[in-house]
Design a protein around this motif. Structure first.
Motif, PDB file in Angstrom:
ATOM      1  N   LEU A 250       0.814  -1.208   0.000  1.00  0.00           N
ATOM      2  CA  LEU A 250       0.000   0.000   0.000  1.00  0.00           C
ATOM      3  C   LEU A 250       0.849   1.260   0.000  1.00  0.00           C
ATOM      4  CD1 LEU A 250      -2.861  -0.920   2.492  1.00  0.00           C
ATOM      5  CD2 LEU A 250      -3.205  -0.028   0.195  1.00  0.00           C
TER       6      LEU A 250
ATOM      7  N   ILE B 195      -6.156  -4.989  -1.810  1.00  0.00           N
ATOM      8  CA  ILE B 195      -5.243  -3.883  -2.105  1.00  0.00           C
ATOM      9  C   ILE B 195      -5.253  -3.558  -3.595  1.00  0.00           C
ATOM     10  CG2 ILE B 195      -2.800  -3.215  -2.182  1.00  0.00           C
ATOM     11  CD1 ILE B 195      -2.436  -4.841   0.413  1.00  0.00           C
TER      12      ILE B 195
ATOM     13  N   GLN C   1      -9.525  -1.602  -0.385  1.00  0.00           N
ATOM     14  CA  GLN C   1      -8.342  -1.252   0.396  1.00  0.00           C
ATOM     15  C   GLN C   1      -8.671  -1.041   1.871  1.00  0.00           C
ATOM     16  OE1 GLN C   1      -6.027   1.836  -1.472  1.00  0.00           O
ATOM     17  NE2 GLN C   1      -5.525   0.560  -3.223  1.00  0.00           N
TER      18      GLN C   1
END
Length: 560
Positions: free
Chosen positions: A314, A372, A380
């Motif tokens: 991320l 993700i 997310q």
């Protein structure tokens, strides 16, 4: 400039040094002192991590409580720390789990003949359970510093993981991303599970070396990418490793990355994180490492250390390489989908309790990575919540399994049966861990898994549909494990095992409570996470797909 982040990282690091330096000896009082110091240090770290979370403003700047100390000026390297909402919750998860791991591992570095909580635990260790250790014929410990070393290594892992979640300098992150492998190597190889019989020492050594080699290979590939990123940035007037500076300059075009260069750099970073996560087919080190570790070390691996890999996807992959992230997202989603189904299928067929939990974790990490790279806010947010919720639920499941294994002295499912009749509290907590693993509504993993699936379906419906098959398989392996170990006739080796004791209840109780609380009321976490997720999507120029409903569709389509 506040030094709160530095203090949160420094306390466990200093505690590791202090614990290792305590006077050696095989007496129970000295071992108890070592354990108390380690537990106290981890409790102070928890207080500091909680202070960071309370001071963090979800609606404030992206990185807060920032600190920066000059380190290597000639290369623009600074010891820079800062937190966003994702780093806050994962550092807090780490700080919550480590004291519980220390309590759960209270006797894991004791000699086999040391007093424990009761006769059942002592016999389990003598039979080769979780706390077994080498002893001489005269009853003395072969390594008089074994207890100090064990708990010092746990604190060292905590310090390095927390730095990784707080680091805003790419080079600093890389250093601690790699450095945490060393204490983990010794925890796996030097303090591993001894319920595996005469070959356990060789198996532990193999598992530790495999863990180290896999992750070192990933780290070396990442190092090449880190150097490549620095060289490209320096050529364009940005001789720095500072993450906010680099992401800002890449986003507004002040640093130009060619398509080939960006893809190569992305793959260099992603490979290292995929090994750590672990993502299929780079996962094969995990079942060995978890199977040969103590239960506490297995929790550190899958609930703490592995989260650094998904967190870094991320923060670094999406933040530094937005175009490449979108390019490779479909392929990564396919790998994640394979991991979900593959891990679950292998979990169904396992005969070893710990290896079953390991393969289940591979399946769960597939969900996290899928969330993700679905590149939606729901996906997310769900992936970040999944990191936390998986850490809590798997920790509870694995630690109760460890308590069971230490009593019986065996990891084989076939050696158990009827446990709920002789140890109902142990069986009840194991059932809650099992139900959380299969994402039962009302327990924390359900919320995150639901968000991941919704977020994936809105952009990649076929992948979202197939991924739901993993939920069915999760119900199969979790309930079969409970049925085979806890129900049915009481096996001979199970008749005398004691139920959970006060220390063990103090370990499992908070995990069960948090799993239920966050399953019913996840808002405190989502409030912290969502602004950071939205900022990440903004960096890669993604918005959620427009709803298919004709009225909603008039509000505009997806911005590419």
């Amino acid at each position: 400039m506040s030094a709160l982040l530095t203090a949160t990282c420094a306390v466990p690091a200093a505690g590791a040094v202090l614990t290792a330096a305590l006077p050696a000896g095989s007496s129970e009082s000295r071992r108890r002192t070592t354990k108390a110091v380690a537990l106290g240090v981890s409790a102070v770290t928890l207080v500091l991590a909680a202070a960071v979370a309370t001071r963090f403003d979800p609606h404030g700047a992206r990185f807060q409580l920032t600190e920066s100390y000059s380190w290597i000026r000639s290369f623009g390297i600074t010891f820079s720390l800062g937190v966003d909402g994702i780093g806050v919750v994962l550092a807090l998860l780490t700080a919550v789990l480590v004291p519980l791991v220390i309590l759960a591992s209270w006797h894991d570095a004791d000699p086999p003949s040391s007093p424990a909580d009761g006769p059942g635990a002592r016999s389990g260790r003598r039979a080769g359970g979780e706390g077994a250790g080498p002893a001489r014929p005269d009853g003395t410990f072969e390594n008089r510093r074994r207890t100090q070393g064990f708990f010092a290594l746990i604190l060292a892992v905590e310090a390095m993981v927390v730095v990784s979640f707080y680091a805003t300098d790419v080079f600093v992150f890389y250093v601690f991303f790699e450095a945490m492998l060393i204490p983990m190597y010794f925890l796996i190889g030097g303090f591993g599970d001894r319920a595996g019989g005469p070959e356990s020492a060789r198996q532990r050594s193999y598992a530790a070396v495999k863990f180290l080699l896999y992750n070192l290979l990933g780290g070396l590939v990442m190092l090449a990418a880190v150097i490549g990123l620095y060289v490209i940035a320096q050529d364009q007037g940005f001789g720095t490793f500072d993450l906010p500076t680099l992401t800002s300059a890449i986003a507004d075009g002040r640093i130009q990355l060619t398509g080939t260069a960006e893809k190569a750099l992305f793959l260099g970073f992603f490979f290292a994180f995929a090994v750590k996560a672990p993502l299929w087919p780079l996962h094969t080190w995990l079942p060995n490492a978890m199977g040969e570790s103590t239960a506490g070390t297995a929790v550190l691996i899958t609930a703490v250390v592995d989260k650094v890999g998904t967190f870094a996807m991320l923060r670094f992959c999406l933040g530094l390489f937005p175009s490449a992230s979108k390019t490779f997202a479909p392929a990564i989603l396919v790998l994640a989908l394979i991991g979900i189904v593959y891990g679950a299928l292998l979990a169904v067929g396992q005969k070893d309790i710990k290896r079953l939990v390991a393969y289940a974790s591979i399946s769960h990490f597939g969900f996290i990575i899928m969330g993700i790279f679905a590149l939606t806010s729901q996906g997310q947010s769900g992936a970040t919540l999944y990191m936390v919720n998986h850490g809590l639920s798997t920790a509870a499941w694995m630690l109760v399994a460890g308590f069971l294994i230490s009593r019986r002295g065996s990891r084989l499912i076939a050696d158990y049966g009827g446990v709920q009749k002789v140890a109902p509290v142990l069986a009840g907590t194991f059932l809650i861990g099992s139900l959380a693993t299969l994402s039962l509504p009302g327990l924390a993993p359900f919320v995150s898994e639901f968000l991941v699936l919704v977020g994936t379906f809105t952009r990649y419906p076929a992948i979202g549909i197939v991924a739901t098959f993993g939920i069915v398989l999760a119900a199969l392996y979790a309930l079969l494990l409970y049925q085979r170990t806890m129900t049915g006739p009481v096996k001979d080796g199970v008749r005398t095992i004691p139920d959970l004791k006060a220390r063990e209840l103090a370990v499992v109780g908070p995990l069960v409570a948090l799993t239920i609380l966050l399953g019913v009321y996840p808002k405190p976490l989502t409030d912290l996470v969502n602004p950071s997720v939205n900022a990440t999507l903004s960096q890669i120029h993604r918005t959620d797909p427009a709803p298919a409903h004709p009225v909603a569709a008039t509000s505009g389509g997806e911005r590419k």
